[in-house]
Design a protein around this motif. Structure first.
Motif, PDB file in Angstrom:
ATOM      1  N   ASP A  55       0.811  -1.213   0.000  1.00  0.00           N
ATOM      2  CA  ASP A  55       0.000   0.000   0.000  1.00  0.00           C
ATOM      3  C   ASP A  55       0.848   1.268   0.000  1.00  0.00           C
ATOM      4  O   ASP A  55       0.319   2.373   0.122  1.00  0.00           O
ATOM      5  N   ASP A  56       2.146   1.107  -0.144  1.00  0.00           N
ATOM      6  CA  ASP A  56       3.047   2.256  -0.218  1.00  0.00           C
ATOM      7  C   ASP A  56       2.881   2.896  -1.600  1.00  0.00           C
ATOM      8  O   ASP A  56       3.084   2.238  -2.625  1.00  0.00           O
ATOM      9  N   PRO A  57       2.480   4.163  -1.675  1.00  0.00           N
ATOM     10  CA  PRO A  57       2.248   4.809  -2.974  1.00  0.00           C
ATOM     11  C   PRO A  57       3.459   4.827  -3.891  1.00  0.00           C
ATOM     12  O   PRO A  57       3.314   4.946  -5.117  1.00  0.00           O
ATOM     13  N   ARG A  58       4.651   4.680  -3.349  1.00  0.00           N
ATOM     14  CA  ARG A  58       5.849   4.657  -4.187  1.00  0.00           C
ATOM     15  C   ARG A  58       5.872   3.444  -5.114  1.00  0.00           C
ATOM     16  O   ARG A  58       6.507   3.466  -6.171  1.00  0.00           O
ATOM     17  N   TYR A  59       5.184   2.380  -4.721  1.00  0.00           N
ATOM     18  CA  TYR A  59       5.229   1.144  -5.511  1.00  0.00           C
ATOM     19  C   TYR A  59       3.890   0.792  -6.154  1.00  0.00           C
ATOM     20  O   TYR A  59       3.713  -0.311  -6.669  1.00  0.00           O
ATOM     21  N   ALA A  60       2.973   1.734  -6.146  1.00  0.00           N
ATOM     22  CA  ALA A  60       1.642   1.479  -6.713  1.00  0.00           C
ATOM     23  C   ALA A  60       1.755   1.036  -8.172  1.00  0.00           C
ATOM     24  O   ALA A  60       2.379   1.703  -8.986  1.00  0.00           O
ATOM     25  N   GLY A  61       1.174  -0.099  -8.485  1.00  0.00           N
ATOM     26  CA  GLY A  61       1.195  -0.605  -9.859  1.00  0.00           C
ATOM     27  C   GLY A  61       2.527  -1.176 -10.296  1.00  0.00           C
ATOM     28  O   GLY A  61       2.741  -1.390 -11.500  1.00  0.00           O
ATOM     29  N   ALA A  62       3.427  -1.453  -9.351  1.00  0.00           N
ATOM     30  CA  ALA A  62       4.752  -1.981  -9.709  1.00  0.00           C
ATOM     31  C   ALA A  62       4.619  -3.306 -10.460  1.00  0.00           C
ATOM     32  O   ALA A  62       3.889  -4.194 -10.035  1.00  0.00           O
ATOM     33  N   PRO A  63       5.338  -3.449 -11.592  1.00  0.00           N
ATOM     34  CA  PRO A  63       5.235  -4.680 -12.385  1.00  0.00           C
ATOM     35  C   PRO A  63       6.140  -5.808 -11.915  1.00  0.00           C
ATOM     36  O   PRO A  63       6.087  -6.913 -12.449  1.00  0.00           O
ATOM     37  N   VAL A  64       6.993  -5.537 -10.912  1.00  0.00           N
ATOM     38  CA  VAL A  64       7.946  -6.540 -10.433  1.00  0.00           C
ATOM     39  C   VAL A  64       7.769  -6.726  -8.934  1.00  0.00           C
ATOM     40  O   VAL A  64       7.579  -5.753  -8.191  1.00  0.00           O
ATOM     41  N   LEU A  65       7.831  -7.974  -8.490  1.00  0.00           N
ATOM     42  CA  LEU A  65       7.789  -8.295  -7.071  1.00  0.00           C
ATOM     43  C   LEU A  65       9.060  -9.053  -6.714  1.00  0.00           C
ATOM     44  O   LEU A  65       9.404 -10.044  -7.360  1.00  0.00           O
TER      45      LEU A  65
END
Length: 205
Positions: A55-65
């Motif tokens: 839920d950290d906005p810096r990583y919203a929609g990140a394509p890599v985990l």
């Protein structure tokens, strides 16, 4: 399935180990008959914790985990791959994966990259503030700081991912060969075609 040759962008710098499919998508979300919306339930128990990475906005929609070893263990639910895809994840990097999860990820166009723990530790550090790139053509994971980690993958899976071919797509790609075979059977062994035509439940021509 869309072709995947390169996944680039922010990454969730998680690194947690032994994440089972019930953590990825809780059982109560399995009643759905569609993949859409499963991303809302992804990592529900983790998201219940304040300050969690998902839920950290810096990583919203990140394509890599970026995860730890034994990712995707537990039950064989394909919904785990569906949930990751619905939340926008196109590649997961970890030291090891459950075999079943790895297969489900591949069938749903998600790249499962295996790297040693030292590389995972470095990627978690870098990903906190910088993008990560997974390249299937060069079989590397790179960062803006000249980090370059090579990985291996089954050539068949790599080719299917890059061409965007799932099991249905692979069958359709052989449509002409299948049609030719059926035509040869009908001509050389017509009794088989006749038997198929008279099978129970099949409408007469």
């Amino acid at each position: 399935m869309e072709p995947v040759t390169r996944v680039e962008g922010r990454a969730y710098p998680w690194g947690a180990k032994n994440i089972d499919t019930d953590i990825i998508i809780p059982a109560r979300w399995l009643k759905t008959t569609t993949r859409e919306g499963l991303g809302q339930g992804a990592f529900e128990s983790v998201r219940a914790e304040p300050g969690n990475v998902f839920d950290d906005p810096r990583y919203a929609g990140a394509p890599v985990l970026i995860a730890g070893e034994n990712f995707g263990c537990g039950s064989s639910r394909e919904h785990a791959a569906w949930a990751l895809g619905d939340m926008g994840v196109k590649a997961v990097i970890a030291p090891s994966f459950s075999d079943i999860f790895s297969g489900n990820a591949f069938k749903n166009g998600i790249v499962a990259v295996v790297l040693p723990q030292e590389a995972i530790d470095r990627l978690v550090e870098v990903a906190r503030d910088n993008p990560v790139t997974v390249d299937l053509e060069t079989m590397t994971v790179t960062t803006p700081f000249q980090d370059r980690f090579t990985f291996a993958m089954d050539p068949f899976r790599r080719d299917c991912l890059m061409q965007g071919l799932d099991e249905i797509g692979m069958t359709l790609a052989r449509d002409q060969a299948i049609g030719g075979y059926e035509a040869n059977v009908a001509q050389g062994r017509p009794w088989l075609s006749a038997a198929a035509g008279n099978a129970p439940g099949r409408a007469a021509a």
